[in-house]
Design an enzyme around this catalytic site. Structure first.
Site, PDB file in Angstrom:
ATOM      1  N   LYS A 287       6.989 -28.660 -49.485  1.00 56.93           N
ATOM      2  CA  LYS A 287       7.615 -27.524 -49.773  1.00 56.93           C
ATOM      3  C   LYS A 287       6.835 -26.254 -48.842  1.00 56.93           C
ATOM      4  O   LYS A 287       5.609 -26.076 -49.278  1.00 56.93           O
ATOM      5  CB  LYS A 287       7.752 -27.168 -51.177  1.00 56.93           C
ATOM      6  N   GLU A 373      19.410 -29.332 -68.687  1.00 56.66           N
ATOM      7  CA  GLU A 373      19.736 -28.477 -69.728  1.00 56.66           C
ATOM      8  C   GLU A 373      20.348 -29.132 -70.771  1.00 56.66           C
ATOM      9  O   GLU A 373      20.434 -28.777 -71.916  1.00 56.66           O
ATOM     10  CB  GLU A 373      20.762 -27.389 -69.030  1.00 56.66           C
ATOM     11  N   ARG A 401      25.997 -26.191 -68.138  1.00 52.48           N
ATOM     12  CA  ARG A 401      25.385 -27.377 -68.039  1.00 52.48           C
ATOM     13  C   ARG A 401      25.185 -28.172 -69.342  1.00 52.48           C
ATOM     14  O   ARG A 401      25.380 -29.538 -69.361  1.00 52.48           O
ATOM     15  CB  ARG A 401      24.350 -27.627 -66.849  1.00 52.48           C
TER      16      ARG A 401
END
Ligand SMILES: Cc1ncc(C[n+]2csc(CCOP(=O)(O)OP(=O)(O)O)c2C)c(N)n1
Ligand SMILES: CC(=O)[C@@H](O)[C@H](O)COP(=O)(O)O
Ligand SMILES: [Mg+2]
Length: 648
Positions: A287, A373, A401
């Site tokens: 990343k 979630e 969610r």
């Protein structure tokens, strides 16, 4: 900083140009594309780290596959900037995440190369399987390729899709972009498992080549594969178990170096030529790859504001007040210091929600469940059932969610889970996918749920204290993205009386504004404008969307010619609940003209939040217009911007 030289990239109007290029030229495209992404995002801000991690992958996928006929679906879509540059949107990158500009995520309406929109994570494999069924039933579509990150594959929805796709056995491609980062460092057993798989060094100095060879074997006809497996077992004397993905029915190729474009091209071309079923291609990436400030930062420049390319220093606007997130994090930490039963749950966003502040002092009482979630809500419900006081800190949009878990596991059982709902209302650059527009309605509908909205940062401190004290059922408090109003913060919050609002300004009976949340400031600005028109305005802060303060509402309705509710939420929220209760109490029968000001019945694309509210008609000018209409004033709608001394 001068714009980067991009002679090879300049020859790419679209992916078909990539397919005419040599591998050498594709390598040059990737090199130039990385410089282009850095330059573009330095001027707009955005999700830099994840985009830099998929530069080679973006070039290789578009070179090896026949996009847009083959459907490339990016999970979350925050890493799509190289993809957007390669698919004809290079000249609009300077509009990224701005009003009227490019979305920061993939978006169907934006390009045929964006077959499926994203922004909420872990949806790509499900969508890809959907396209696969369409292809197999004769729809004009080619292969489906889902690119999903190691963080996003930790969400339950991804397993539901893997489970289904493995059983379906249809040809499709899942490219696992494993950079060993979520927004924060990754958590969970799957992350550890992937690290064990992706430990290229495990395979020795030629780890990547061994992985490719093993991967190619995967694509060989079954008898060949069986023979190779038996040979390996004879040599090692060990039964060679497949990977998790293979056990689910996928072929598994990897791990391969996601920055080695030669390897990528070879694997993708071969997989495309030979696969007959679902394939996982495990790519190891970095990343922030190729930009030292990003690679060297803790968050890998996941989300950045504009920055100086030479130094990587971001230009942050000077804040005149603390962020709501920071105020929440500090207030929670102080509450936790006073009550050992307080714990916190985050779904992969410790920094975004501010619970990282509590984690610094009480690391054993803060739980990052990853992008999960649904699990996070029920996990908190279990904690509450055990006697703990869980604060479940999830952005409004992401709590969607876990909604069934809020209904079924929390509200229905009356468990005292505290929901700290950040990013309530319109959020700005992330646009419609991240709007915290619906939580008032979706929580207010639940029996026993208490729903509060902070009007400023002091109120937020009181609401944290109130939530900590409220131990008889679920309670939620919402607050917006960004910084507070500069209100003085109390040392310690006051426990608010549940269902009790407060008067802010007493008028003489023309109109009452009943505000929920931080648009109280817009109400006060509207009152000033109305004063100039000789209209006297009362202002009340509802504080609670549920239970409503019916004493206050009755008083306002009986004493004013008009009552206007104001909220940072969609239809079916606060105003709707006020209207419903007023009707039930007969308060609509006495001639008070009631209007509800809320977000319009459409999704609102990205812009600066104030502009988004202005476009939505939910700002001081919108309030004044609503009041004048309610009072049936036939005067012209005043040129309010001029009055407020504002430009356009
Ligand atoms: C349902 C949902 N929860 C949380 C988020 C916030 N979010 C955006 S990106 C991200 C991390 C994604 O990690 P990964 O998939 O590994 O992608 P990377 O950023 O490493 O490229 C999170 C948590 C989201 N977009 N959707
Ligand atoms: C891509 C994604 O969903 C997150 O990175 C999100 O953009 C974070 O939002 P904030 O910037 O409001 O924390
Ligand atoms: Mg990742």
């Amino acid at each position: 900083m001068t714009k980067p030289e991009t002679p090879t990239l300049d020859r790419v109007a679209g992916p078909s140009d990539l397919r005419q290029m040599t591998d050498r030229e594709l390598r040059d495209v990737a090199h130039e594309l990385r410089a282009e992404v850095i330059d573009a995002v330095s001027q707009t801000g955005g999700h830099l780290g994840s985009s830099l991690g998929v530069v080679e992958l973006s070039v290789a996928i578009h070179a090896a596959f026949d996009t847009p006929r083959d459907k490339l679906i990016w999970d979350v879509g925050h890493q799509c900037y190289p993809h957007k540059i390669l698919t004809g949107r290079r000249d609009r990158m300077h509009t990224l995440r701005q009003g009227g500009g490019l979305s920061g995520f993939t978006k169907r309406a934006e390009s045929e190369y964006d077959p499926f929109g994203a922004a909420h994570s872990s949806t790509s494999i499900s969508a890809a399987l959907g396209f696969t069924i369409g292809r197999d039933m004769g729809e004009p579509t080619g292969d489906a390729i889902a690119v999903i990150g190691d963080g996003s594959i930790s969400a339950g929805m991804a397993y539901e899709a893997l489970n289904n796709a493995g059983a379906e056995g249809r040809r499709m491609f899942v490219i696992l972009n494993d950079n060993e980062m979520s927004i924060a460092p990754p958590v969970g057993a799957m992350s550890s498992y992937l690290s064990s798989l992706s430990d290229l060094s495990r395979k020795g100095p030629f780890g990547g080549l061994v992985a490719v060879a093993e991967g190619m074997e995967q694509l060989a006809p079954k008898p060949v594969r069986e023979g190779a497996r038996r040979a390996r077992e004879m040599i090692t004397g060990l039964e060679s178990r497949g990977t998790f993905f293979e056990e689910l029915g996928f072929d598994y190729i990897g791990p391969i170096d996601g920055h080695d474009i030669g390897q990528l091209l070879s694997v993708l071309r071969s997989a495309r030529a030979r696969s007959t079923g679902p394939v996982v291609i495990h790519c190891c990436t970095v990343k922030g790859k190729g930009y030292a400030p990003a690679e060297g930062s803790a968050d890998k420049y996941h989300g950045v504001s504009k920055f100086d390319v030479g130094t990587g220093v971001q230009s942050k606007a000077k804040a005149n007040a603390p962020s709501y997130t920071g105020v929440f994090g500090d207030a929670l930490t102080e509450a936790a210091a006073r009550d050992p039963r307080i714990v916190a749950v985050t779904a992969a966003m410790p920094g975004g929600t501010g619970v990282d502040r509590m984690a610094k002092r009480f690391p054993a009482r803060v739980f990052d469940v990853g992008i999960a979630e649904q699990h996070g809500v029920t996990f908190a419900a279990g904690m509450a059932a055990s006697g703990l006081k869980p604060f479940c800190a999830i952005y409004s949009t992401f709590l969607q969610r876990g909604y069934d878990q809020v209904v079924h596991d929390v509200a229905l059982q009356g468990l005292p889970v505290r929901f700290a709902i950040d990013r309530a209302g319109l959020v700005g650059a992330d646009g419609a996918t991240h709007a915290g527009a619906f939580d008032i309605g979706y929580l207010g509908a639940l029996p026993g749920m208490v729903v509060m909205a902070a009007a400023d940062e002091a109120e937020l401190v009181h609401m944290v204290e109130t939530a900590a004290a409220h131990d008889i059922g679920p309670i939620a408090f919402r607050y917006p993205r960004g910084n507070g109003t500069g209100a003085a913060l109390p040392e310690r919050g006051t426990v608010l009386e549940i269902g009790r609002g407060r008067m802010i300004r007493e008028g003489t009976g023309d109109v009452a504004l009943l505000s929920l949340g931080t648009h109280l400031g817009e109400c006060e600005a509207a009152a000033t404008l109305l004063d100039a028109e000789g209209i006297s305005t009362t202002i009340a802060d509802a504080r609670f969307a549920k239970p409503l303060d019916m004493d206050l509402i009755t008083k306002l309705a009986e004493a004013h010619g008009a009552l206007v509710t104001v909220e940072q939420g969609a239809r079916g929220g606060f105003g709707a609940m006020v209207l419903q209760e007023m009707a039930a109490h007969g308060l609509l029968d006495h001639g008070c003209r009631v209007r509800t000001l809320c977000l319009p019945d459409r999704f609102i694309d990205q812009a600066a939040p104030a502009q988004m509210y202005r476009d939505a008609g939910v700002d001081a000018e919108g309030i004044v217009s609503t009041v004048l209409t309610a009072l049936q004033q036939d005067r012209k709608i005043i040129d309010l911007r001029a009055m407020r001394g504002q430009g356009d």
